[in-house]
Design a protein around this motif. Structure first.
Motif, short mmCIF file in Angstrom:
data_model
loop_
_atom_site.label_atom_id
_atom_site.label_comp_id
_atom_site.label_asym_id
_atom_site.label_seq_id
_atom_site.Cartn_x
_atom_site.Cartn_y
_atom_site.Cartn_z
N LYS A 11 -9.86 -2.99 -12.59
CA LYS A 11 -10.31 -3.79 -14.02
C LYS A 11 -10.16 -5.34 -13.59
N TYR A 12 -9.10 -5.62 -12.90
CA TYR A 12 -8.85 -7.05 -12.50
C TYR A 12 -8.77 -7.03 -10.96
N ASP A 13 -9.53 -7.36 -10.28
CA ASP A 13 -9.54 -7.26 -8.63
C ASP A 13 -9.10 -8.23 -8.09
N GLY A 14 -8.49 -9.30 -8.69
CA GLY A 14 -7.82 -10.50 -7.74
C GLY A 14 -6.73 -10.24 -6.84
N MET A 15 -5.80 -9.39 -7.47
CA MET A 15 -4.74 -9.17 -6.36
C MET A 15 -5.18 -8.08 -5.24
N PRO A 16 -5.74 -6.93 -5.55
CA PRO A 16 -6.02 -6.20 -4.51
C PRO A 16 -7.12 -6.87 -3.49
N ARG A 17 -8.07 -7.61 -4.08
CA ARG A 17 -9.11 -8.13 -3.12
C ARG A 17 -8.32 -9.15 -2.44
N SER A 18 -7.41 -9.98 -2.73
CA SER A 18 -6.67 -10.70 -2.04
C SER A 18 -5.85 -10.24 -0.75
N ALA A 19 -5.22 -8.99 -1.22
CA ALA A 19 -4.62 -7.93 -0.03
C ALA A 19 -5.64 -7.68 0.92
N VAL A 20 -6.81 -7.23 0.42
CA VAL A 20 -7.77 -6.64 1.40
C VAL A 20 -8.34 -7.99 2.39
N VAL A 21 -8.50 -8.88 1.81
CA VAL A 21 -9.03 -10.19 2.74
C VAL A 21 -7.98 -10.39 3.57
N ALA A 22 -7.03 -10.40 3.33
CA ALA A 22 -5.69 -10.77 4.21
C ALA A 22 -5.55 -9.68 5.43
N GLY A 23 -5.99 -8.58 5.15
CA GLY A 23 -5.72 -7.50 5.99
C GLY A 23 -4.41 -6.96 6.25
N VAL A 24 -3.89 -6.90 5.15
CA VAL A 24 -2.34 -6.36 5.13
C VAL A 24 -2.13 -4.83 4.56
N GLU A 25 -3.27 -4.20 4.33
CA GLU A 25 -3.41 -2.80 3.82
C GLU A 25 -3.52 -1.63 4.88
N ASP A 26 -2.70 -0.60 4.69
CA ASP A 26 -3.20 0.67 5.64
C ASP A 26 -4.20 1.66 4.88
N PHE A 27 -4.26 1.39 3.77
CA PHE A 27 -5.41 2.22 3.04
C PHE A 27 -5.87 1.50 1.83
N ILE A 28 -7.20 1.47 1.58
CA ILE A 28 -7.83 0.98 0.39
C ILE A 28 -8.16 2.14 -0.65
N LEU A 29 -7.67 2.45 -1.71
CA LEU A 29 -7.86 3.99 -2.28
C LEU A 29 -8.13 3.44 -3.82
N GLU A 30 -9.01 4.69 -4.28
CA GLU A 30 -9.14 4.63 -5.80
C GLU A 30 -7.59 5.11 -6.25
N VAL A 31 -7.14 4.64 -7.44
CA VAL A 31 -5.80 5.20 -7.99
C VAL A 31 -5.63 6.80 -7.79
N LYS A 32 -6.76 7.28 -8.10
CA LYS A 32 -6.42 8.93 -8.47
C LYS A 32 -6.01 9.33 -6.77
N LYS A 33 -6.66 8.69 -5.75
CA LYS A 33 -6.21 9.23 -4.38
C LYS A 33 -4.98 8.86 -3.77
N ILE A 34 -4.20 7.89 -4.48
CA ILE A 34 -2.98 7.33 -3.80
C ILE A 34 -1.88 8.47 -3.92
N PRO A 35 -1.79 9.36 -5.01
CA PRO A 35 -0.67 10.24 -4.87
C PRO A 35 -0.79 10.93 -3.51
N GLU A 36 -2.07 11.67 -3.48
CA GLU A 36 -2.25 12.58 -2.56
C GLU A 36 -1.95 11.90 -1.00
N ALA A 37 -2.04 10.49 -0.82
CA ALA A 37 -1.83 9.79 0.38
C ALA A 37 -0.31 9.82 0.57
N LEU A 38 0.35 9.67 -0.62
CA LEU A 38 1.88 9.42 -0.55
C LEU A 38 2.61 10.79 -0.20
N VAL A 39 2.09 11.96 -0.69
CA VAL A 39 2.61 13.27 -0.29
C VAL A 39 2.46 13.56 0.93
#
Length: 278
Positions: free
Chosen positions: A126-154
């Motif tokens: 809904k507000y993309d400022g924080m996630p977009r900043s992290a993506v631009v900086a390249g500090v993420e291992d995964f970029i995921l929809e919220v509903k897919k995050i639990p599966e990645a954690l498991v």
């Protein structure tokens, strides 16, 4: 899963948070607002109270009065930094919908220590400022929809272990395998990693193995031999927090285009230029 979840929000200091009540209706885990000196336990959810900064030390949550005025506070980066120092490669940072750029530096710290960093897909926020900043900086291992995050954690929790007794085995049997991995990296990138601390390299490799659900180092070596994309990802992982300064392109552009020409212009043929590196 054996994980603890800590929720750090941007909150209006004058309003009571409803997050505890909202989360209780969506999980069987215990959900509680943090009180000072709260011991963090697996399968619990901890929510920061309004108008507080929070840090973790020896797996205990500590509340503090805000050190900056409203509008300049960075409670998420503050917590991520303490989480990295306290839990090191066990840390997991997740950035969800939010305005501004906070969280990016904290995720960089987590990733730099070999922890896991996940960012909500900005297109779904809904507000993309924080996630977009992290993506631009390249500090993420995964970029995921919220509903897919639990599966990645498991999957990550199942495939990455931190039991001390398992460390000697990987340390004692990996020297030759590590050298082979270094050869692959050198052939692909031209960079040599033989002088890196073995504990740093092993921590990064263990993380990549967990993300790819590979349990043995020899199998990961075979995977690298067949998968150049994974070889590049391992290369990027090894650079995080170690040589990040040398990838600050803007700074080096200034050195190349302004500083060095100015130095050379003042020199005559045969003069010496001395360069000192901290």
């Amino acid at each position: 899963m054996g994980m603890a979840f800590v929720i750090v929000q941007h909150l209006d200091p004058t309003h009571k948070s409803l997050m505890v009540q909202l989360l209780k209706s969506h999980t069987d885990m215990q959900v509680k607002e943090v009180k000072d000196k709260t011991k963090v336990l697996p399968n619990n959810v901890y929510v920061i109270p309004p108008n507080k900064d929070m840090a973790i030390f020896n797996s205990v949550l500590h509340l503090m009065e805000p050190s900056a005025v409203r509008g300049f506070r960075k409670p998420i980066d503050f917590f991520f930094r303490s989480l990295t120092e306290d839990q090191q490669e066990k840390a997991i940072g997740i950035i969800l919908s939010g305005t501004g750029t906070e969280g990016t530096l904290g995720l960089k710290d987590i990733k730099g220590q070999g922890g896991l960093s996940i960012v909500q897909d900005p297109e779904t926020a809904k507000y993309d400022g924080m996630p977009r900043s992290a993506v631009v900086a390249g500090v993420e291992d995964f970029i995921l929809e919220v509903k897919k995050i639990p599966e990645a954690l498991v999957k990550y929790a199942k495939n990455r272990t931190f039991k001390p007794q398992e460390k000697p085995e990987i340390v004692s049997t990996t020297n030759q395998l590590l050298e082979k991995i270094f050869i692959l990296l050198r052939n692909e990138t031209g960079c040599k990693f033989g002088d890196y601390k073995s504990s740093t390299v092993i921590r990064r490799i263990e993380k990549r193995m967990a993300l790819n659900q590979i349990d043995k180092l020899e199998n990961y070596l075979k995977y690298l031999q067949k998968n150049k994309e994974e070889l590049q990802k391992l290369f990027d992982e090894l650079l995080i927090g170690v040589t990040s300064f040398f990838r600050d392109k803007e700074a080096y552009d200034v050195v190349e285009q302004k500083i060095i020409p100015e130095i050379i212009k003042k020199k005559s043929d045969g003069d010496t230029i001395r360069v000192f590196i901290a």
